[in-house]
Scaffold this motif. Structure first.
Motif, short mmCIF file in Angstrom:
data_model
loop_
_atom_site.label_atom_id
_atom_site.label_comp_id
_atom_site.label_asym_id
_atom_site.label_seq_id
_atom_site.Cartn_x
_atom_site.Cartn_y
_atom_site.Cartn_z
N ALA A 164 -4.44 3.91 9.07
CA ALA A 164 -5.70 4.60 8.78
C ALA A 164 -6.26 5.18 10.08
O ALA A 164 -6.30 4.51 11.11
CB ALA A 164 -6.70 3.63 8.16
N HIS A 166 -10.21 7.31 -2.11
CA HIS A 166 -10.40 6.00 -1.47
C HIS A 166 -11.75 5.90 -0.79
O HIS A 166 -12.48 4.95 -1.04
CB HIS A 166 -9.27 5.66 -0.50
CG HIS A 166 -7.90 5.78 -1.07
ND1 HIS A 166 -7.54 5.11 -2.23
CD2 HIS A 166 -6.80 6.48 -0.68
CE1 HIS A 166 -6.28 5.40 -2.52
NE2 HIS A 166 -5.82 6.23 -1.61
N ASP A 194 -8.85 -6.37 0.39
CA ASP A 194 -8.84 -6.01 1.82
C ASP A 194 -9.83 -6.79 2.66
O ASP A 194 -9.77 -6.74 3.89
CB ASP A 194 -9.20 -4.52 1.99
CG ASP A 194 -8.13 -3.58 1.47
OD1 ASP A 194 -7.08 -4.06 1.02
OD2 ASP A 194 -8.36 -2.36 1.50
N ASP A 228 0.80 -1.22 0.00
CA ASP A 228 0.00 0.00 0.00
C ASP A 228 0.83 1.27 0.00
O ASP A 228 0.29 2.38 -0.04
CB ASP A 228 -0.97 0.02 1.18
CG ASP A 228 -0.26 -0.14 2.53
OD1 ASP A 228 0.97 0.02 2.59
OD2 ASP A 228 -0.96 -0.43 3.52
N ALA A 288 -2.86 3.75 5.94
CA ALA A 288 -3.62 2.66 5.35
C ALA A 288 -4.05 1.65 6.41
O ALA A 288 -3.46 1.56 7.48
CB ALA A 288 -2.77 1.96 4.28
N HIS A 312 -6.57 11.89 0.30
CA HIS A 312 -6.50 10.46 0.66
C HIS A 312 -7.12 10.29 2.04
O HIS A 312 -6.67 10.89 3.01
CB HIS A 312 -5.02 10.03 0.65
CG HIS A 312 -4.72 8.76 1.38
ND1 HIS A 312 -4.18 7.66 0.75
CD2 HIS A 312 -4.83 8.42 2.69
CE1 HIS A 312 -3.99 6.70 1.65
NE2 HIS A 312 -4.38 7.14 2.83
N HIS A 364 2.48 2.49 2.43
CA HIS A 364 2.39 3.17 3.72
C HIS A 364 3.27 2.54 4.80
O HIS A 364 3.13 2.85 5.98
CB HIS A 364 0.94 3.23 4.19
CG HIS A 364 0.12 4.18 3.38
ND1 HIS A 364 0.05 5.54 3.65
CD2 HIS A 364 -0.62 3.99 2.26
CE1 HIS A 364 -0.72 6.12 2.75
NE2 HIS A 364 -1.14 5.20 1.90
N ILE A 404 -8.73 7.03 4.38
CA ILE A 404 -9.05 5.61 4.51
C ILE A 404 -9.97 5.37 5.72
O ILE A 404 -11.01 4.75 5.61
CB ILE A 404 -7.77 4.76 4.66
CG1 ILE A 404 -6.84 4.98 3.46
CG2 ILE A 404 -8.12 3.29 4.83
CD1 ILE A 404 -7.32 4.38 2.17
N ASP A 410 -5.34 2.48 -7.88
CA ASP A 410 -4.23 2.81 -6.98
C ASP A 410 -2.97 2.05 -7.38
O ASP A 410 -2.15 1.71 -6.53
CB ASP A 410 -4.59 2.53 -5.52
CG ASP A 410 -3.71 3.28 -4.52
OD1 ASP A 410 -2.96 4.18 -4.95
OD2 ASP A 410 -3.76 2.97 -3.32
N GLN A 470 -2.83 13.84 2.09
CA GLN A 470 -3.11 12.60 2.80
C GLN A 470 -3.59 12.92 4.20
O GLN A 470 -2.90 13.57 4.97
CB GLN A 470 -1.86 11.73 2.88
CG GLN A 470 -1.57 10.97 1.61
CD GLN A 470 -0.44 9.97 1.80
OE1 GLN A 470 0.55 10.03 1.09
NE2 GLN A 470 -0.60 9.05 2.74
N HIS A 489 -9.51 -2.75 -4.14
CA HIS A 489 -9.15 -2.64 -2.73
C HIS A 489 -10.11 -3.45 -1.86
O HIS A 489 -9.70 -4.09 -0.89
CB HIS A 489 -9.17 -1.18 -2.28
CG HIS A 489 -7.93 -0.41 -2.61
ND1 HIS A 489 -6.71 -1.00 -2.83
CD2 HIS A 489 -7.70 0.93 -2.72
CE1 HIS A 489 -5.80 -0.08 -3.08
NE2 HIS A 489 -6.38 1.10 -3.02
#
Length: 550
Positions: free
Chosen positions: A312, A383, A412, A162, A306, A352, A164, A354, A446, A302, A408
């Motif tokens: 996140a 997202h 996920d 991701d 994530a 961004h 991150h 999440i 992404d 951002q 995603h």
């Protein structure tokens, strides 16, 4: 006496030019009309500038001039990825690729097999959530010592799938001076053992501690990465992409490629943060230029990290990590100030977000922008993954675009359930709820976090299943889209989100002749087979930029 022609026939004849530049005939064509309705055609007429002159139904009088026989194959508008990382796609393809590795040992073997020739070993794609040993999940982050086993004393740094989190070996940590005494930076976290020593994984802003020590790519390496990315995009049917966060070097490279005719996809660029915005466009937004191949009208921010790395930003603790709520990247007042400042300068702002706290903060910042300005700029939530149910109606009410990545959800699904639990998933990956509320959706992947193939995204959006057909019946299937809705997300939705609805997204007169020819009819195929679609040809402005071998 000859029978009188019908009015419809006369109108059709007068709309077809006497001599067309190129007619693509015998096509199984689909596009959307101005009202979003799916329409079919058999002939696509393209003028000598590379723009659509007309689409004609089966049985219509055919124009004179050059013809290209599509041989009954399906022809669609070129697909647009509304959220990707173009340079990252090329760099990933040319570096260590850990995507698809299913165990720590497999990742170590992949690194040993392709360490590259640079001073540093670089790569990406690892995901500890997918790693297991004899069927038992790894259940933790990898360590510097485990990376040492594959790299030796050569410094190495590999990004999580991701982007991150980063996995550093011991030598990389030494070069960066990361020790037990190093504090966690704002917006980041150093994973540590029981004694406080760094274990080798750096989350979000902490990644910069090592990244700052890695030599920048040479101009030749960067050119090779962009060339590779464009080739990959063309091969999967992408004629456009929104580059979700870049700096001045990438912008200058895009312009150079555009000037020399090497930019084989339309790029809608987002400057990453206020500093890059000032460096790239100090005088204001750069509209579509180079025959609409390139624009820079947006800034990417951002709000958080994530889910996979627990970065996140959540309103309550992670279900599988009590005491952790993720990492907010901005104080809410500061986020609002930055959004207002960029909006006042005429830039679209794309945040961004999440976690549910991050999405709430992003919507709050957008709400502060005066309505006429907000609607004109078309701000975006990138997202929109875990959203509190009470926040979902705010997208339509505020005119905020939900820029979503369908794969995603299918990647996920298991991890998201563990991270946030069933209750908070009520507003998670809620594409149908957003559409039903009146919100606009733009589709993307992404990439290189997920594969760039848009047919993977169409499949995930419609079936809510991964490419192994799991779970049976689809994951949270009530949020699935129809194929027409998913197709719109990757065409007209993405075009709208990039201020390009009058240029691309449909094959209607006056727009660019960006189109693809594929090996099957997605509207007559089983939804579970969508991801198997292969692109035979990709055309940009009436020029072919990809042809599949065989």
């Amino acid at each position: 006496m000859k029978p009188a022609r019908t009015l419809a026939a006369l109108l059709l004849l007068t709309s077809v030019p006497a001599v067309a530049d190129t007619a693509y005939v015998n096509a199984n064509g689909y596009t959307l009309d101005a009202g979003g309705k799916l329409v079919r055609f058999a002939t696509l007429v393209v003028d000598d500038r590379g723009r659509v002159r007309a689409t004609l139904p089966a049985g219509a009088p055919q124009p004179r001039g050059k013809r290209v026989d599509v041989a009954g194959r399906t022809l669609l508008p070129g697909l647009i990825d509304a959220h990707g990382h173009v340079m990252g796609l090329g760099e990933t393809a040319l570096a260590v690729d850990l995507n698809g590795t299913t165990s720590l040992a497999a990742a170590q073997d992949a690194i040993r097999a392709n360490p590259g020739n640079g001073a540093w070993i670089k790569g990406s794609g690892w995901n500890q959530e997918r790693w297991s040993d004899n069927g038992k999940p790894l259940g933790r982050f990898p360590t510097a010592a485990e990376l040492d086993a594959a790299t030796g004393n050569r410094p190495a740094f590999l990004e999580r799938v991701d982007g991150h989190a980063g996995w550093a070996n011991t030598r990389a940590l030494q070069i960066a001076g990361v020790t037990a005494a190093t504090p966690d930076p704002v917006g980041g976290r150093i994973e540590r053992d029981a004694n406080g020593a760094p274990t080798g994984v750096l989350i979000d802003a902490a990644m910069k501690l090592v990244e700052a020590k890695i030599p920048a790519p040479t101009a030749r390496e960067a050119d090779a990465a962009l060339t590779k990315a464009l080739a990959i995009m063309a091969s999967v049917g992408l004629t456009g992409a929104h580059d979700a966060g870049m700096g001045r070097p990438a912008w200058d490279r895009y312009r150079r490629f555009a000037r020399s005719g090497k930019l084989t996809a339309r790029i809608y660029a987002m400057a990453y943060g206020p500093d890059n915005l000032a460096a790239i466009a100090p005088s204001g937004p750069v509209g579509w230029e180079y025959d609409d191949r390139l624009a820079m009208m947006a800034m990417k921010l951002q709000a958080d990290g994530a889910l996979g790395s627990r970065g996140a930003w959540m309103k309550a603790d992670y279900s599988d990590a009590p005491g952790q709520r993720g990492i907010p990247f901005f104080e809410e007042g500061n986020l609002r100030r930055i959004v207002l400042d960029a909006s006042a300068k005429g830039f679209q702002v794309n945040i961004h977000a999440i976690g549910d706290a991050a999405n709430g903060a992003a919507l709050g910042a957008f709400a502060a922008v005066p309505e006429p300005q907000r609607l004109a700029l078309r701000h975006r939530d990138e997202h929109a993954q875990i959203v509190s149910p009470e926040d979902l109606p705010r997208f339509a009410r505020l005119g905020i675009i939900a820029s979503v990545q369908p794969t995603h959800a299918t990647s996920d699904k298991g991890m998201a359930e563990a991270r946030v639990g069933e209750k908070r998933l009520a507003g998670g990956y809620a594409w149908k709820t957003l559409l039903d509320s009146g919100a606009r959706i733009a589709g993307g992947s992404d990439f290189p976090v997920e594969p760039p193939n848009p047919f993977y995204g169409l499949h995930a959006a419609v079936t809510r299943q991964d490419r192994s057909g799991q779970p049976a019946g689809g994951w949270r299937i009530s949020e699935a889209l129809t194929l027409e809705q998913a197709f719109a997300a990757f065409t007209t939705g993405a075009a709208w989100a990039g201020h390009a609805e009058d240029k691309v997204g449909t094959l209607t007169p006056g727009k660019w002749a960006d189109f693809i020819i594929i090996d099957r009819d997605p509207f007559a195929s089983a939804p579970t087979e969508l991801w198997k679609t292969q692109v035979d040809e990709t055309w940009l402005a009436g020029k072919r930029v990809f042809k599949r071998k065989g």
